[in-house]
Write a protein that holds these residues in place. Sequence first.
Motif, PDB file in Angstrom:
ATOM      1  N   SER A  11     -31.604  12.469  -1.594  1.00 38.42           N
ATOM      2  CA  SER A  11     -32.655  12.807  -0.629  1.00 38.42           C
ATOM      3  C   SER A  11     -34.051  12.652  -1.212  1.00 38.42           C
ATOM      4  O   SER A  11     -35.027  12.682  -0.459  1.00 38.42           O
ATOM      5  CB  SER A  11     -32.464  14.249  -0.140  1.00 38.42           C
ATOM      6  OG  SER A  11     -32.638  15.172  -1.201  1.00 38.42           O
ATOM      7  N   VAL A  17     -36.801   5.460   5.855  1.00 47.73           N
ATOM      8  CA  VAL A  17     -36.044   6.540   6.500  1.00 47.73           C
ATOM      9  C   VAL A  17     -36.347   7.870   5.837  1.00 47.73           C
ATOM     10  O   VAL A  17     -36.481   8.904   6.511  1.00 47.73           O
ATOM     11  CB  VAL A  17     -34.538   6.234   6.464  1.00 47.73           C
ATOM     12  CG1 VAL A  17     -33.744   7.336   7.163  1.00 47.73           C
ATOM     13  CG2 VAL A  17     -34.241   4.890   7.122  1.00 47.73           C
ATOM     14  N   HIS A  18     -36.465   7.885   4.512  1.00 45.52           N
ATOM     15  CA  HIS A  18     -36.778   9.127   3.801  1.00 45.52           C
ATOM     16  C   HIS A  18     -38.160   9.654   4.187  1.00 45.52           C
ATOM     17  O   HIS A  18     -38.364  10.882   4.226  1.00 45.52           O
ATOM     18  CB  HIS A  18     -36.727   8.903   2.290  1.00 45.52           C
ATOM     19  CG  HIS A  18     -35.345   8.795   1.732  1.00 45.52           C
ATOM     20  ND1 HIS A  18     -34.594   7.644   1.848  1.00 45.52           N
ATOM     21  CD2 HIS A  18     -34.577   9.686   1.056  1.00 45.52           C
ATOM     22  CE1 HIS A  18     -33.419   7.831   1.262  1.00 45.52           C
ATOM     23  NE2 HIS A  18     -33.374   9.055   0.776  1.00 45.52           N
ATOM     24  N   LEU A  20     -39.666   9.556   7.022  1.00 48.92           N
ATOM     25  CA  LEU A  20     -39.792  10.047   8.392  1.00 48.92           C
ATOM     26  C   LEU A  20     -39.893  11.563   8.408  1.00 48.92           C
ATOM     27  O   LEU A  20     -39.406  12.247   7.508  1.00 48.92           O
ATOM     28  CB  LEU A  20     -38.586   9.594   9.226  1.00 48.92           C
ATOM     29  CG  LEU A  20     -38.483   8.101   9.539  1.00 48.92           C
ATOM     30  CD1 LEU A  20     -37.155   7.805  10.214  1.00 48.92           C
ATOM     31  CD2 LEU A  20     -39.636   7.643  10.431  1.00 48.92           C
ATOM     32  N   LYS A  25     -35.852  13.244  12.336  1.00 48.99           N
ATOM     33  CA  LYS A  25     -34.483  12.927  11.891  1.00 48.99           C
ATOM     34  C   LYS A  25     -33.479  13.950  12.415  1.00 48.99           C
ATOM     35  O   LYS A  25     -32.340  13.591  12.769  1.00 48.99           O
ATOM     36  CB  LYS A  25     -34.446  12.858  10.361  1.00 48.99           C
ATOM     37  CG  LYS A  25     -35.147  11.637   9.807  1.00 48.99           C
ATOM     38  CD  LYS A  25     -35.017  11.545   8.306  1.00 48.99           C
ATOM     39  CE  LYS A  25     -35.980  12.470   7.603  1.00 48.99           C
ATOM     40  NZ  LYS A  25     -36.005  12.236   6.131  1.00 48.99           N
ATOM     41  N   THR A  29     -30.432  12.999  14.982  1.00 52.14           N
ATOM     42  CA  THR A  29     -29.034  13.332  14.687  1.00 52.14           C
ATOM     43  C   THR A  29     -28.407  14.117  15.828  1.00 52.14           C
ATOM     44  O   THR A  29     -27.263  13.846  16.236  1.00 52.14           O
ATOM     45  CB  THR A  29     -28.951  14.138  13.384  1.00 52.14           C
ATOM     46  OG1 THR A  29     -29.565  13.386  12.322  1.00 52.14           O
ATOM     47  CG2 THR A  29     -27.516  14.439  13.017  1.00 52.14           C
ATOM     48  N   LEU A 138     -28.416  12.196   7.693  1.00 52.19           N
ATOM     49  CA  LEU A 138     -29.481  13.197   7.731  1.00 52.19           C
ATOM     50  C   LEU A 138     -29.587  13.941   6.409  1.00 52.19           C
ATOM     51  O   LEU A 138     -30.685  14.082   5.847  1.00 52.19           O
ATOM     52  CB  LEU A 138     -29.216  14.178   8.876  1.00 52.19           C
ATOM     53  CG  LEU A 138     -30.136  15.413   8.931  1.00 52.19           C
ATOM     54  CD1 LEU A 138     -31.568  15.004   9.252  1.00 52.19           C
ATOM     55  CD2 LEU A 138     -29.631  16.417   9.957  1.00 52.19           C
ATOM     56  N   THR A 141     -30.998  11.782   3.437  1.00 48.17           N
ATOM     57  CA  THR A 141     -32.390  11.318   3.489  1.00 48.17           C
ATOM     58  C   THR A 141     -33.384  12.451   3.701  1.00 48.17           C
ATOM     59  O   THR A 141     -34.579  12.192   3.797  1.00 48.17           O
ATOM     60  CB  THR A 141     -32.564  10.292   4.622  1.00 48.17           C
ATOM     61  OG1 THR A 141     -32.170  10.876   5.876  1.00 48.17           O
ATOM     62  CG2 THR A 141     -31.721   9.062   4.369  1.00 48.17           C
ATOM     63  N   THR A 142     -32.909  13.679   3.767  1.00 50.23           N
ATOM     64  CA  THR A 142     -33.781  14.827   4.006  1.00 50.23           C
ATOM     65  C   THR A 142     -33.457  15.917   2.999  1.00 50.23           C
ATOM     66  O   THR A 142     -32.288  16.287   2.845  1.00 50.23           O
ATOM     67  CB  THR A 142     -33.599  15.386   5.428  1.00 50.23           C
ATOM     68  OG1 THR A 142     -33.666  14.328   6.373  1.00 50.23           O
ATOM     69  CG2 THR A 142     -34.675  16.416   5.745  1.00 50.23           C
ATOM     70  N   ASP A 250     -43.090   7.874  13.236  1.00 53.86           N
ATOM     71  CA  ASP A 250     -41.986   8.759  13.609  1.00 53.86           C
ATOM     72  C   ASP A 250     -41.645   8.612  15.087  1.00 53.86           C
ATOM     73  O   ASP A 250     -40.477   8.545  15.468  1.00 53.86           O
ATOM     74  CB  ASP A 250     -42.354  10.213  13.300  1.00 53.86           C
ATOM     75  CG  ASP A 250     -42.730  10.420  11.845  1.00 53.86           C
ATOM     76  OD1 ASP A 250     -42.011   9.888  10.985  1.00 53.86           O
ATOM     77  OD2 ASP A 250     -43.730  11.108  11.572  1.00 53.86           O
ATOM     78  N   SER A 257     -34.754   4.139  18.443  1.00 51.59           N
ATOM     79  CA  SER A 257     -33.380   4.633  18.323  1.00 51.59           C
ATOM     80  C   SER A 257     -32.834   5.054  19.678  1.00 51.59           C
ATOM     81  O   SER A 257     -31.683   4.737  20.029  1.00 51.59           O
ATOM     82  CB  SER A 257     -33.327   5.819  17.351  1.00 51.59           C
ATOM     83  OG  SER A 257     -33.770   5.428  16.069  1.00 51.59           O
TER      84      SER A 257
END
Length: 268
Positions: A11, A17-18, A20, A25, A29, A138, A141-142, A250, A257
């Motif tokens: 993460s 993506v990280h 965002l 995110k 999800t 999720l 990357t978070t 974002d 998406s």
Amino acid sequence: MVTLTDIERESYKNSPVHRLDPRIKLIFTLLVIVYVVSLPRIHEQNIVRLLSVETYLLLLVLLAGLDLRYFGLRILAVLPFGLGIALFQPFIRHSFVESYTPYPLDLPFGLGITYEGLAFGTTLLMKFLVCVTAVILLSSTTRMRDMVTAADRLGVPREFTLLLSMMVRYLFLFWAVLKRIRIAQQTRLFDIWNKDVPRKWVLEQVGHSISSIFIRSYEQGEKTYISMLCRGYGSGHEKAYYRMKIGLKDGIFLFVSLGCVLSIHFFI
């Protein structure tokens, strides 16, 4: 073997993506999970739609630069739970299906497979796989702290986010304690899979280890709570987090998406 340290290390990578916003995110999800769960139980287009959503999620995994071996190990770790449920579905006649078409296959003990049960089991397994992929993406990357903060700012009850924040804070500590206990057991030649040792004795040792973890967690919780009270916890100033605004990138990610998911649903 994937450890908590590996999960948190992934993460901290730097990718589109990280970078965002964690709230975006988290919303993405939840939208994926709600869409996947809301699909019909049995439909001829289910597999194609689910495979398309899974492909989009895997593209995000590649864009995030995650370790594919690590990502695959995490999916394999939870896949048996969904696979175990899906394997029983071809043999079950559910009430929501009016008529069944038997599959031409002779099985012992009077078991029979139906096309509808096979379709439902396959759909159930694919739904499980897509949801797990979204959750792992999720969490990979978070950061855990950012995830709790995002849930707090999205309106999740504060009691729940407070428990999560405390859990995240001490999760790695108790994992390290558990590793020390396991190392101490291994130095004493303790092996849980040793067939020459009575199972009752092995279970007793495992129970002692679990009880030791609970006692240490209770003692640490008491110390932490007293320390928080001494530092003014409960006065209304303990809710502090960074103030980050949702940026244009974002919003574009969420819009693209959502457009991809809608396109998959209406054009496939």
